[in-house]
Motif scaffolding. Sequence first.
Motif, mmCIF file in Angstrom:
data_model
loop_
_atom_site.group_PDB
_atom_site.id
_atom_site.type_symbol
_atom_site.label_atom_id
_atom_site.label_comp_id
_atom_site.label_asym_id
_atom_site.label_seq_id
_atom_site.Cartn_x
_atom_site.Cartn_y
_atom_site.Cartn_z
ATOM 1 N N GLN A 54 0.856 -1.213 0.110
ATOM 2 C CA GLN A 54 -0.021 0.006 0.100
ATOM 3 C C GLN A 54 0.845 1.517 0.089
ATOM 4 O OE1 GLN A 54 -3.809 -0.407 1.184
ATOM 5 N NE2 GLN A 54 -3.558 -2.486 1.688
ATOM 6 N N THR A 137 1.082 0.485 12.706
ATOM 7 C CA THR A 137 1.086 0.827 11.384
ATOM 8 C C THR A 137 -0.532 0.948 10.945
ATOM 9 O OG1 THR A 137 1.364 -1.608 11.292
ATOM 10 C CG2 THR A 137 3.074 -0.167 10.542
ATOM 11 N N HIS A 147 -8.924 8.425 6.553
ATOM 12 C CA HIS A 147 -10.113 7.846 7.063
ATOM 13 C C HIS A 147 -10.059 6.675 7.679
ATOM 14 C CE1 HIS A 147 -10.023 5.241 3.936
ATOM 15 N NE2 HIS A 147 -9.842 6.084 3.233
ATOM 16 N N PRO A 148 -11.244 6.291 8.621
ATOM 17 C CA PRO A 148 -11.399 4.933 9.020
ATOM 18 C C PRO A 148 -11.115 3.800 8.275
ATOM 19 C CG PRO A 148 -12.870 6.336 10.030
ATOM 20 C CD PRO A 148 -12.618 7.149 8.780
ATOM 21 N N ASP A 150 -12.073 0.375 6.545
ATOM 22 C CA ASP A 150 -13.256 -0.762 6.585
ATOM 23 C C ASP A 150 -12.119 -2.078 6.326
ATOM 24 O OD1 ASP A 150 -15.047 -2.600 6.465
ATOM 25 O OD2 ASP A 150 -15.844 -1.544 4.494
ATOM 26 N N ARG A 153 -13.224 -4.979 4.008
ATOM 27 C CA ARG A 153 -12.891 -4.809 2.534
ATOM 28 C C ARG A 153 -11.723 -5.529 2.274
ATOM 29 N NH1 ARG A 153 -17.225 -2.007 -0.359
ATOM 30 N NH2 ARG A 153 -15.726 -2.374 -2.101
ATOM 31 N N PHE B 128 -0.997 -2.940 11.447
ATOM 32 C CA PHE B 128 -1.935 -3.486 10.256
ATOM 33 C C PHE B 128 -1.716 -4.767 9.606
ATOM 34 C CE2 PHE B 128 -2.978 -3.379 5.726
ATOM 35 C CZ PHE B 128 -3.938 -2.195 5.518
ATOM 36 N N VAL B 131 -3.871 -7.107 12.308
ATOM 37 C CA VAL B 131 -5.130 -6.923 12.023
ATOM 38 C C VAL B 131 -5.717 -7.689 10.779
ATOM 39 C CG1 VAL B 131 -7.232 -5.189 11.270
ATOM 40 C CG2 VAL B 131 -5.463 -4.633 13.241
ATOM 41 N N GLU B 132 -4.765 -7.459 9.704
ATOM 42 C CA GLU B 132 -5.067 -8.505 8.435
ATOM 43 C C GLU B 132 -5.016 -9.931 8.861
ATOM 44 O OE1 GLU B 132 -3.741 -6.237 4.322
ATOM 45 O OE2 GLU B 132 -2.046 -7.299 5.455
ATOM 46 N N VAL B 135 -8.417 -10.650 10.888
ATOM 47 C CA VAL B 135 -9.685 -10.779 10.121
ATOM 48 C C VAL B 135 -9.222 -11.742 9.025
ATOM 49 C CG1 VAL B 135 -10.190 -8.246 10.294
ATOM 50 C CG2 VAL B 135 -9.089 -8.915 8.380
ATOM 51 N N HIS B 137 -7.666 -11.825 5.791
ATOM 52 C CA HIS B 137 -7.580 -11.413 4.578
ATOM 53 C C HIS B 137 -6.862 -10.164 4.476
ATOM 54 C CE1 HIS B 137 -10.499 -7.998 4.914
ATOM 55 N NE2 HIS B 137 -11.286 -9.159 5.444
ATOM 56 N N ARG B 138 -6.277 -9.781 3.178
ATOM 57 C CA ARG B 138 -5.625 -8.412 2.957
ATOM 58 C C ARG B 138 -6.575 -7.397 3.078
ATOM 59 N NH1 ARG B 138 -2.884 -9.068 -1.993
ATOM 60 N NH2 ARG B 138 -1.969 -7.197 -1.434
ATOM 61 N N ILE B 139 -6.438 -6.103 3.622
ATOM 62 C CA ILE B 139 -7.099 -5.287 3.905
ATOM 63 C C ILE B 139 -6.841 -4.022 2.720
ATOM 64 C CG2 ILE B 139 -7.903 -3.348 5.188
ATOM 65 C CD1 ILE B 139 -7.119 -5.016 7.537
ATOM 66 N N ASP B 140 -8.162 -3.772 2.151
ATOM 67 C CA ASP B 140 -7.694 -2.427 1.153
ATOM 68 C C ASP B 140 -7.886 -1.154 1.940
ATOM 69 O OD1 ASP B 140 -8.162 -0.478 -0.375
ATOM 70 O OD2 ASP B 140 -9.835 -1.047 -1.702
ATOM 71 N N ALA B 141 -6.727 -0.439 2.389
ATOM 72 C CA ALA B 141 -6.668 0.598 3.114
ATOM 73 C C ALA B 141 -7.403 1.652 2.614
ATOM 74 C CB ALA B 141 -5.244 0.854 3.667
ATOM 75 N N TYR B 142 -7.604 1.845 1.419
ATOM 76 C CA TYR B 142 -8.183 3.128 0.909
ATOM 77 C C TYR B 142 -9.837 3.096 0.990
ATOM 78 C CZ TYR B 142 -3.569 4.254 -0.917
ATOM 79 O OH TYR B 142 -2.167 4.701 -0.737
ATOM 80 N N HIS B 143 -10.315 1.900 1.350
ATOM 81 C CA HIS B 143 -11.784 1.913 1.319
ATOM 82 C C HIS B 143 -12.185 2.495 2.632
ATOM 83 C CE1 HIS B 143 -15.320 0.459 -0.640
ATOM 84 N NE2 HIS B 143 -15.725 0.487 0.418
ATOM 85 N N ASP B 144 -12.958 3.728 2.924
ATOM 86 C CA ASP B 144 -13.443 4.394 3.827
ATOM 87 C C ASP B 144 -14.475 3.345 4.547
ATOM 88 O OD1 ASP B 144 -14.247 6.090 5.771
ATOM 89 O OD2 ASP B 144 -14.551 7.713 4.392
ATOM 90 N N ALA B 145 -14.303 3.353 5.826
ATOM 91 C CA ALA B 145 -15.229 2.509 6.893
ATOM 92 C C ALA B 145 -16.651 3.226 6.838
ATOM 93 C CB ALA B 145 -14.834 2.346 8.449
ATOM 94 N N THR B 148 -19.249 2.217 4.032
ATOM 95 C CA THR B 148 -20.059 1.088 3.982
ATOM 96 C C THR B 148 -20.670 1.225 5.292
ATOM 97 O OG1 THR B 148 -17.892 0.209 4.919
ATOM 98 C CG2 THR B 148 -18.398 0.000 2.646
#
Lengths: 166, 156
Positions: A54, A137, A147-148, A150, A153, B128, B131-132, B135, B137-145, B148
């Motif tokens: 990322q 991190t 932003h927070p 999600d 996703r 990070f 947490v991945e 949960v 799976h790999r997280i798409d950090a660019y997706h705003d919580a 959704t």
Amino acid sequence: VNATLDHNFADATGRVLPPWLATYYRAYLSRDAKALAAVLHEDVEWCIRGPVDQFDFYGVRRGREAVIELVARIIPCYLHLTAFTFDAVLIEGEHAAVYGRLRARQRDTGRLICFRVAQNLRFRGGKLISFSVISDTFDAVEQMVGHPIDVTREMQSVPEDMFSEL
Amino acid sequence: MMDEPLSRSTVEAFYAAYASRDPIRVAPFLADDVEWHLAGPVDLIPFCGYRRGREAVIDYLARGVPSVFAGMRFELDDLVIEGSRAGLFSKVSAVQNTSGRVIHYRCAHFITFRAGKVVSLQGLSDTFDMVEQVVGHRIDAYHDAQSTMPTDLVTV
């Protein structure tokens, strides 16, 4: 104690960093390629732990040139470092452990970003031979994306055959 | 009064007790007014956050960590001791209690001792990565919580 380039680097107890460590941090914080070349060992191993897929300043770099490329050219594309606070500096011989706070302004957005870091530094003959960084991190990435996150996703991978016809 | 210099054996004994999460082993290492802070997303990793006092830290070890991990092991990579303070860099291996997955992540602890007891612990982890793995799976950090979140609020 906030470290700026003309500061006598010291930790929260008032203990001043020894010259070899202060010289390194002065070069590191200045992002100056020539100053970095003087303090990095030719075979330096460098690792900033974090999601390298990322942000490409995370991950491993090996060798002086790769580290200079990262510190002087890649990181400044993302962040303009404004201050580094040394909360704790522990030293045993040429081995140092630093706990600090890094403040930076994000180049794209102008947002101020602040996060804590733990740095593990080994020197050989006065030059940095090994550097690894651990930070919160998840917090750092949330600040950088603004932003927070999600966590439900999932990162979508590019299908392996996507470019096969190109 | 100056504290006695901290020995490597004291630090390692504390770390072994900490990894065991056994209150009976850990309690003797904790000062009454110990401050304990593990940086991280408390809503996702409930044992992160700030604790003050021996009882609160024991509660974190006995109930907080087991709410996420069934077992935990520290592998010490590096240790720096100066005066009454220690900096530790480690690999953690833990078993997630809900999935049985083995999770690995890196962490650092900066610990201050007084008369052989921990008065302060500051912990940082590659959260990070942690947490991945939690949960799964790999997280798409660019997706705003917030984008959704349920949209059941109506603006009039």
